[in-house]
Motif scaffolding. Structure first.
Motif, PDB file in Angstrom:
ATOM      1  N   PHE B  43      23.976  63.859  25.577  1.00 25.54           N
ATOM      2  CA  PHE B  43      23.038  63.039  26.343  1.00 25.54           C
ATOM      3  C   PHE B  43      23.332  63.122  27.841  1.00 25.54           C
ATOM      4  O   PHE B  43      24.484  63.296  28.248  1.00 25.54           O
ATOM      5  N   THR B  44      22.277  62.975  28.641  1.00 28.30           N
ATOM      6  CA  THR B  44      22.435  62.852  30.086  1.00 28.30           C
ATOM      7  C   THR B  44      21.879  61.498  30.497  1.00 28.30           C
ATOM      8  O   THR B  44      20.691  61.229  30.290  1.00 28.30           O
ATOM      9  N   THR B  45      22.715  60.652  31.039  1.00 33.04           N
ATOM     10  CA  THR B  45      22.233  59.357  31.529  1.00 33.04           C
ATOM     11  C   THR B  45      21.951  59.478  33.025  1.00 33.04           C
ATOM     12  O   THR B  45      22.572  60.284  33.724  1.00 33.04           O
ATOM     13  N   VAL B  46      20.990  58.690  33.483  1.00 34.12           N
ATOM     14  CA  VAL B  46      20.599  58.726  34.901  1.00 34.12           C
ATOM     15  C   VAL B  46      20.625  57.303  35.450  1.00 34.12           C
ATOM     16  O   VAL B  46      19.670  56.541  35.284  1.00 34.12           O
ATOM     17  N   PRO B  47      21.740  56.912  36.077  1.00 33.22           N
ATOM     18  CA  PRO B  47      21.778  55.581  36.691  1.00 33.22           C
ATOM     19  C   PRO B  47      20.685  55.512  37.751  1.00 33.22           C
ATOM     20  O   PRO B  47      20.606  56.391  38.609  1.00 33.22           O
ATOM     21  N   SER B  48      19.838  54.504  37.668  1.00 31.92           N
ATOM     22  CA  SER B  48      18.682  54.420  38.550  1.00 31.92           C
ATOM     23  C   SER B  48      18.770  53.171  39.410  1.00 31.92           C
ATOM     24  O   SER B  48      19.399  52.183  39.025  1.00 31.92           O
ATOM     25  N   THR B  49      18.113  53.193  40.578  1.00 32.49           N
ATOM     26  CA  THR B  49      18.232  52.059  41.495  1.00 32.49           C
ATOM     27  C   THR B  49      17.272  50.937  41.131  1.00 32.49           C
ATOM     28  O   THR B  49      17.436  49.807  41.587  1.00 32.49           O
ATOM     29  N   ARG B  50      16.247  51.270  40.338  1.00 32.81           N
ATOM     30  CA  ARG B  50      15.169  50.319  40.051  1.00 32.81           C
ATOM     31  C   ARG B  50      14.477  50.763  38.767  1.00 32.81           C
ATOM     32  O   ARG B  50      14.368  51.960  38.506  1.00 32.81           O
ATOM     33  N   GLU B  51      13.993  49.822  37.990  1.00 31.03           N
ATOM     34  CA  GLU B  51      13.418  50.140  36.688  1.00 31.03           C
ATOM     35  C   GLU B  51      12.190  51.036  36.796  1.00 31.03           C
ATOM     36  O   GLU B  51      11.952  51.911  35.957  1.00 31.03           O
ATOM     37  N   GLU B  52      11.386  50.814  37.825  1.00 31.80           N
ATOM     38  CA  GLU B  52      10.182  51.618  38.029  1.00 31.80           C
ATOM     39  C   GLU B  52      10.547  53.090  38.236  1.00 31.80           C
ATOM     40  O   GLU B  52       9.898  53.996  37.703  1.00 31.80           O
ATOM     41  N   GLU B  53      11.597  53.290  39.012  1.00 31.64           N
ATOM     42  CA  GLU B  53      12.092  54.636  39.257  1.00 31.64           C
ATOM     43  C   GLU B  53      12.529  55.271  37.940  1.00 31.64           C
ATOM     44  O   GLU B  53      12.235  56.449  37.668  1.00 31.64           O
ATOM     45  N   PHE B  77      11.954  44.256  33.936  1.00 36.13           N
ATOM     46  CA  PHE B  77      10.777  44.869  33.314  1.00 36.13           C
ATOM     47  C   PHE B  77       9.552  44.802  34.231  1.00 36.13           C
ATOM     48  O   PHE B  77       8.763  45.751  34.312  1.00 36.13           O
ATOM     49  N   GLY B  78       9.409  43.680  34.940  1.00 32.36           N
ATOM     50  CA  GLY B  78       8.263  43.531  35.847  1.00 32.36           C
ATOM     51  C   GLY B  78       8.196  44.631  36.892  1.00 32.36           C
ATOM     52  O   GLY B  78       7.109  44.981  37.367  1.00 32.36           O
ATOM     53  N   ASN B  79       9.355  45.177  37.249  1.00 32.92           N
ATOM     54  CA  ASN B  79       9.383  46.265  38.232  1.00 32.92           C
ATOM     55  C   ASN B  79       8.718  47.545  37.726  1.00 32.92           C
ATOM     56  O   ASN B  79       8.521  48.473  38.506  1.00 32.92           O
ATOM     57  N   THR B  80       8.448  47.632  36.432  1.00 38.00           N
ATOM     58  CA  THR B  80       7.941  48.902  35.880  1.00 38.00           C
ATOM     59  C   THR B  80       6.415  48.960  35.800  1.00 38.00           C
ATOM     60  O   THR B  80       5.869  49.974  35.386  1.00 38.00           O
ATOM     61  N   ILE B  81       5.729  47.879  36.169  1.00 33.89           N
ATOM     62  CA  ILE B  81       4.293  47.810  35.855  1.00 33.89           C
ATOM     63  C   ILE B  81       3.510  48.936  36.524  1.00 33.89           C
ATOM     64  O   ILE B  81       2.648  49.568  35.901  1.00 33.89           O
ATOM     65  N   ASN B  82       3.788  49.228  37.783  1.00 31.92           N
ATOM     66  CA  ASN B  82       3.084  50.321  38.465  1.00 31.92           C
ATOM     67  C   ASN B  82       3.270  51.631  37.708  1.00 31.92           C
ATOM     68  O   ASN B  82       2.315  52.368  37.454  1.00 31.92           O
ATOM     69  N   ALA B  83       4.503  51.913  37.308  1.00 24.99           N
ATOM     70  CA  ALA B  83       4.781  53.178  36.606  1.00 24.99           C
ATOM     71  C   ALA B  83       4.120  53.200  35.229  1.00 24.99           C
ATOM     72  O   ALA B  83       3.534  54.206  34.824  1.00 24.99           O
ATOM     73  N   LEU B  84       4.206  52.103  34.502  1.00 25.45           N
ATOM     74  CA  LEU B  84       3.625  52.088  33.153  1.00 25.45           C
ATOM     75  C   LEU B  84       2.105  52.166  33.223  1.00 25.45           C
ATOM     76  O   LEU B  84       1.474  52.960  32.527  1.00 25.45           O
ATOM     77  N   VAL B 119       7.771  39.073  29.495  1.00 27.51           N
ATOM     78  CA  VAL B 119       7.823  40.457  28.998  1.00 27.51           C
ATOM     79  C   VAL B 119       6.769  40.722  27.933  1.00 27.51           C
ATOM     80  O   VAL B 119       5.978  41.671  28.049  1.00 27.51           O
ATOM     81  N   VAL B 120       6.726  39.901  26.891  1.00 28.01           N
ATOM     82  CA  VAL B 120       5.792  40.167  25.787  1.00 28.01           C
ATOM     83  C   VAL B 120       4.338  40.030  26.237  1.00 28.01           C
ATOM     84  O   VAL B 120       3.513  40.904  25.934  1.00 28.01           O
ATOM     85  N   PRO B 121       3.982  38.973  26.999  1.00 25.01           N
ATOM     86  CA  PRO B 121       2.591  38.919  27.492  1.00 25.01           C
ATOM     87  C   PRO B 121       2.199  40.139  28.326  1.00 25.01           C
ATOM     88  O   PRO B 121       1.071  40.625  28.218  1.00 25.01           O
ATOM     89  N   ILE B 122       3.114  40.641  29.143  1.00 22.66           N
ATOM     90  CA  ILE B 122       2.780  41.822  29.957  1.00 22.66           C
ATOM     91  C   ILE B 122       2.603  43.040  29.054  1.00 22.66           C
ATOM     92  O   ILE B 122       1.655  43.816  29.201  1.00 22.66           O
ATOM     93  N   LEU B 123       3.503  43.218  28.105  1.00 24.67           N
ATOM     94  CA  LEU B 123       3.370  44.353  27.174  1.00 24.67           C
ATOM     95  C   LEU B 123       2.035  44.269  26.437  1.00 24.67           C
ATOM     96  O   LEU B 123       1.318  45.266  26.312  1.00 24.67           O
TER      97      LEU B 123
END
Ligand SMILES: Cc1ncc(C[n+]2csc(CCOP(=O)(O)OP(=O)(O)O)c2C)c(N)n1
Lengths: 185, 172
Positions: B43-53, B77-84, B119-123
């Protein structure tokens, strides 16, 4: 230099290398200059093309991977520069079309219009190869170096904004699948 | 036979489905899995600065023909909305999301409660299917099923890791 000259210079230098373009002008100019299977366009996901490029570069280490970002969009995801520096993919070339504005939303000046230096930030984030260029000749020279020397690279190209061609109308899912298929060979 | 530890069940599920790249923003629950992935050369893990990233990186892996799963905490999780919403759903990109759920049973930090409740309402609003294995013996089937669904549906799917499964973090 103008962005469309830069796009043409890049297209002149690639065969099947992936190019991932930011939403708005970066996508419109790439599509107009030369649609090809290895182009991934954006219609949303502002800020994310450098991250997408990192994922592509890590998954296809045998290919140079080009990203064409916008200054406003990179400013939205500056942490990406630190993550690229940390993962250090030698094959990633992040190009920023720095027009000092959010052109797509009406040309409001971004922070690079008021002194923020994206090349300086990229260097400070730990990106090993950084170039700041403002002429087509210097841009082409940086591209030729980036094509042959390990990166990751960040090339910040100061571009004069002159508008963009019409927004391409295409099937976004089909674009993703077409791009993905270029990695199957 | 005792059930496989939930962390090993996730690791083995990712291995079976060849999900080799794992961008993450750390949390105590997810780290129990990600630390095993970091120690495993497959596996390759990628430490990220932000969930969206992290979701953007995972999308790039998928765009290049690979598979990546993202680990994050409910608070991020809220940080990911733009990406999702603007990337994964629009482009039909498979990204499994493993979300360490704070803010429930045993929570000590008030700041964790509102983001976890969202989280669940957004999903649901985004139409992203989500599953929450309650017991250790459920984890292999839930992870296997979620990954199959994710790659068949060409869209994000979430696995929610609640304190009933992973244990509540204690105040320190
Ligand atoms: C998350 C998000 N916020 C805001 C917007 C609106 N928006 C679309 S393009 C754009 C400007 C992009 O600026 P830049 O990256 O500098 O590219 P340019 O348009 O100048 O080429 C903005 C703010 C958006 N699409 N998504």
């Amino acid at each position: 230099m103008r962005r469309e000259e830069g796009v043409r210079a890049l297209l002149d230098r690639v065969t099947d290398e992936p190019i991932i373009a930011n939403l708005g002008p970066a996508t419109a100019d790439l599509f107009a200059a030369g649609d090809r299977d290895a182009n991934l366009y954006s219609f949303g996901g502002m800020g994310l093309v450098s991250s997408i490029g990192l994922g592509v570069a890590m998954t296809a280490p045998e290919r140079k991977v080009y990203v064409t970002d916008g200054d406003g969009s990179l400013l939205m995801n500056l942490g990406s520069l630190a993550t690229i520096a940390r993962m250090r993919p030698p094959n990633l070339v992040l190009i920023v079309w720095d027009n000092h504005q959010w052109a797509e939303t009406g040309g409001q000046p971004t922070h690079t219009a008021t002194g923020t230096d994206l090349a300086g930030i990229a260097s400070a984030a730990g990106i090993p190869r950084v170039a700041a260029v403002s002429t087509l000749e210097a841009f082409e020279e940086a591209l030729d170096q980036a094509a042959h020397e390990d990166g990751p690279w960040c090339i910040v190209a100061d571009v004069e904004e002159r508008g963009r061609p019409a927004r391409p109308i295409l099937d976004i899912e089909a674009n993703l699948l077409r791009f993905r298929r270029t990695f199957e060979a | 036979m005792p059930a496989m530890h939930w962390t090993d069940a996730i690791v083995e599920g990712l291995r079976t489905h060849e999900v080799w790249t794992v961008p993450y923003v750390p949390d105590a629950a997810g780290w129990q899995v990600v630390s095993k992935l970091e120690a495993d050369p497959a596996f390759t893990t990628v430490p990220s600065t932000r969930e969206e990233e992290a979701v953007g990186i995972a999308s790039g892996v998928y765009a290049a023909g690979g598979r990546a799963a993202v680990f994050m905490q409910s608070s991020g999780f809220g940080n990911t909305i733009n990406a999702l919403a603007q990337l994964c759903i629009v482009n039909r990109i498979s990204v499994p999301l493993f979300i360490g759920m704070r803010g429930g049973l045993g929570e000590f930090n008030a700041a964790q409660i509102p983001p976890a409740q969202a989280v669940v309402p957004i999903l649901d609003t985004l139409g992203i299917p989500h599953y929450a294995p309650e017991r250790e013996e459920d984890v292999p089937n839930v992870v296997d099923g979620a990954l199959r669904l994710c790659y068949a549906g060409r869209a994000p799917v979430a696995v929610l890791l609640y304190s009933s499964l992973v244990g509540a973090k204690r105040a320190t």
